[in-house]
Scaffold this motif. Structure first.
Motif, mmCIF file in Angstrom:
data_model
loop_
_atom_site.group_PDB
_atom_site.id
_atom_site.type_symbol
_atom_site.label_atom_id
_atom_site.label_comp_id
_atom_site.label_asym_id
_atom_site.label_seq_id
_atom_site.Cartn_x
_atom_site.Cartn_y
_atom_site.Cartn_z
ATOM 1 N N GLN A 97 11.837 23.431 -3.862
ATOM 2 C CA GLN A 97 11.023 23.173 -3.157
ATOM 3 C C GLN A 97 9.851 22.097 -3.199
ATOM 4 O OE1 GLN A 97 9.314 26.069 -1.328
ATOM 5 N NE2 GLN A 97 11.737 26.116 0.926
ATOM 6 N N ALA A 98 9.521 21.942 -4.403
ATOM 7 C CA ALA A 98 7.947 21.534 -4.707
ATOM 8 C C ALA A 98 8.997 20.174 -5.282
ATOM 9 C CB ALA A 98 7.812 21.835 -5.858
ATOM 10 N N ARG A 99 10.228 20.694 -6.069
ATOM 11 C CA ARG A 99 10.983 19.274 -6.648
ATOM 12 C C ARG A 99 11.351 18.501 -5.489
ATOM 13 N NH1 ARG A 99 16.005 17.698 -7.481
ATOM 14 N NH2 ARG A 99 16.860 19.044 -5.502
ATOM 15 N N LEU A 100 12.128 19.014 -4.745
ATOM 16 C CA LEU A 100 12.708 17.814 -3.221
ATOM 17 C C LEU A 100 11.160 17.544 -3.329
ATOM 18 C CD1 LEU A 100 14.927 20.438 -1.687
ATOM 19 C CD2 LEU A 100 15.114 18.294 -3.146
ATOM 20 N N ARG A 101 9.931 18.139 -2.544
ATOM 21 C CA ARG A 101 8.967 16.838 -1.925
ATOM 22 C C ARG A 101 7.891 15.874 -2.770
ATOM 23 N NH1 ARG A 101 4.393 21.884 -0.309
ATOM 24 N NH2 ARG A 101 3.449 20.423 -0.046
ATOM 25 N N SER A 102 8.525 16.303 -4.650
ATOM 26 C CA SER A 102 8.071 15.060 -5.268
ATOM 27 C C SER A 102 8.819 14.206 -5.551
ATOM 28 C CB SER A 102 7.688 15.853 -6.226
ATOM 29 O OG SER A 102 7.300 14.994 -7.668
ATOM 30 N N PRO A 103 8.494 12.659 -6.241
ATOM 31 C CA PRO A 103 9.232 11.963 -6.086
ATOM 32 C C PRO A 103 9.509 11.654 -7.803
ATOM 33 C CG PRO A 103 6.375 10.985 -5.745
ATOM 34 C CD PRO A 103 6.705 12.282 -5.518
ATOM 35 N N GLN A 104 8.892 12.730 -8.938
ATOM 36 C CA GLN A 104 9.590 12.757 -10.006
ATOM 37 C C GLN A 104 10.124 13.554 -10.123
ATOM 38 O OE1 GLN A 104 5.376 13.394 -11.801
ATOM 39 N NE2 GLN A 104 4.367 10.432 -11.532
ATOM 40 N N ARG A 105 11.255 13.483 -11.023
ATOM 41 C CA ARG A 105 12.386 14.755 -11.346
ATOM 42 C C ARG A 105 12.346 14.882 -12.857
ATOM 43 N NH1 ARG A 105 15.613 14.424 -6.860
ATOM 44 N NH2 ARG A 105 14.270 14.407 -5.102
ATOM 45 N N SER A 106 11.411 14.355 -13.835
ATOM 46 C CA SER A 106 11.526 14.889 -14.962
ATOM 47 C C SER A 106 9.948 15.364 -14.688
ATOM 48 C CB SER A 106 11.721 13.367 -15.425
ATOM 49 O OG SER A 106 12.233 14.315 -16.859
ATOM 50 N N ASN A 107 9.694 16.319 -16.373
ATOM 51 C CA ASN A 107 8.929 16.640 -16.399
ATOM 52 C C ASN A 107 8.330 17.062 -18.079
ATOM 53 O OD1 ASN A 107 10.340 19.221 -16.057
ATOM 54 N ND2 ASN A 107 8.853 20.131 -17.096
ATOM 55 N N ASN A 108 9.170 15.982 -18.600
ATOM 56 C CA ASN A 108 9.513 16.989 -20.226
ATOM 57 C C ASN A 108 9.209 14.955 -20.441
ATOM 58 O OD1 ASN A 108 9.806 19.073 -19.621
ATOM 59 N ND2 ASN A 108 10.862 19.284 -20.726
#
Length: 304
Positions: free
Chosen positions: A292-303
């Motif tokens: 759900q946090a991924r879907l809410r965030s415009p940023q899809r990459s964390n590394n």
């Protein structure tokens, strides 16, 4: 296990899963080593598509110890905190939060999901408001806000946790089996074999009760974090047991109330531990929360 230099200390850590997957940092509680997060539990989380990182906090396990600062008088510090007086500590929860970010930086991870249990939950909360640019989401388990007006834990549970442990191995293990019984989930069978194995491994890896005392001081010195927690913008999941004798469920409810938009999961019969019977529910909840946090965030990459 590998280690890195981060925030001017050495941090011992371990990982599970694919390095290219979203990172989940697990922060252990007071006095606990990275072994608190069972390898099997970490594998379950990794199988949901996460890169799981567990590590030894400062003054625990194989990370840097602060011997030169001495052993504090915990009972005097608790009395001072209850009287509203300042508590001096060798380091703070802020420092321990900075350790977490330092570890992520050393691993070249720009953003991560931050999850902590008990004191680890407090540290995860501090990371979330102190370093929001590094946080994809927050998971706070069996923790609190530091609000002094909340119900306190059961006296026998508190007494068991703060009592000095014996130094001899067998006596130490028996002492802590009793501690675990005091804080165990009332709705689940006591897992003595698992508890004993964990305590044996922990003692053999790093017997260091003075580190727990200094970590306690870090908690006491920080006091009420309510105002700072209200600034957290990261998607937040609060998990707490209905039967927690050490940090009562009201603390979890308060945490979810204070952090804007936080979701609250109360697990019936769970105490101040993670019995294997709750693993599937917690893993599912964390996985769903992260998606759900991924879907809410415009940023899809964390590394990086």
């Amino acid at each position: 296990m590998p280690n890195v230099t981060a925030n001017r200390i050495q941090i011992e850590y371990d990982t599970f899963g694919d390095r290219s997957s979203p990172a989940l940092l697990l922060i252990a509680g007071n006095g606990a080593q990275l072994l608190f997060w069972d390898a099997e539990f970490c594998e379950l989380l990794a199988k949901t598509g996460l890169f799981v990182i567990r590590f030894d906090n400062r003054d625990a396990g194989l990370s840097t110890k602060f011997d030169e600062t001495g052993v504090p008088d915990i009972m005097a510090a608790i009395k001072a905190a209850m009287e509203g007086k300042d508590v001096a500590a060798a380091y703070s929860l802020d420092d321990m939060a900075d350790d977490c970010v330092g570890l992520l930086d050393a691993l070249h991870i720009e953003k991560a999901h931050i999850c902590g249990a008990s004191m680890g939950g407090m540290i995860a909360q501090v990371v979330s408001y102190r370093h929001p640019q590094h946080v994809l989401s927050l998971i706070s388990i069996m923790s609190n806000t530091g609000n002094p007006h909340l119900p306190q834990g059961k006296p026998d549970a508190i007494a068991a946790v703060v009592a000095p442990p014996p130094t001899e191995r067998t006596a130490y293990i028996e002492h802590n089996i009793n501690v675990w019984r005091k804080i165990w989930s009332p709705g689940f069978p006591f897992e003595e074999k698992r508890a004993r194995t964990y305590l044996e491994k922990s003692y053999d890896r790093s017997y260091y009760p003075q580190g727990m005392a200094r970590q306690n001081m870090a908690i006491l010195s920080r006091g009420d974090r309510t105002a700072a927690l209200s600034s957290i913008k990261a998607p937040t999941l609060v998990i707490h047991g209905s039967g927690d004798p050490l940090i009562p469920v009201e603390a979890g409810k308060d945490t979810a109330h204070v952090i804007p938009g936080a979701d609250l999961l109360i697990i019936d019969g769970m105490g101040h531990d993670l019995p294997t019977g709750v693993w599937p529910e917690i893993v599912t909840a964390i996985s769903r929360h992260i998606e759900q946090a991924r879907l809410r965030s415009p940023q899809r990459s964390n590394n990086l």
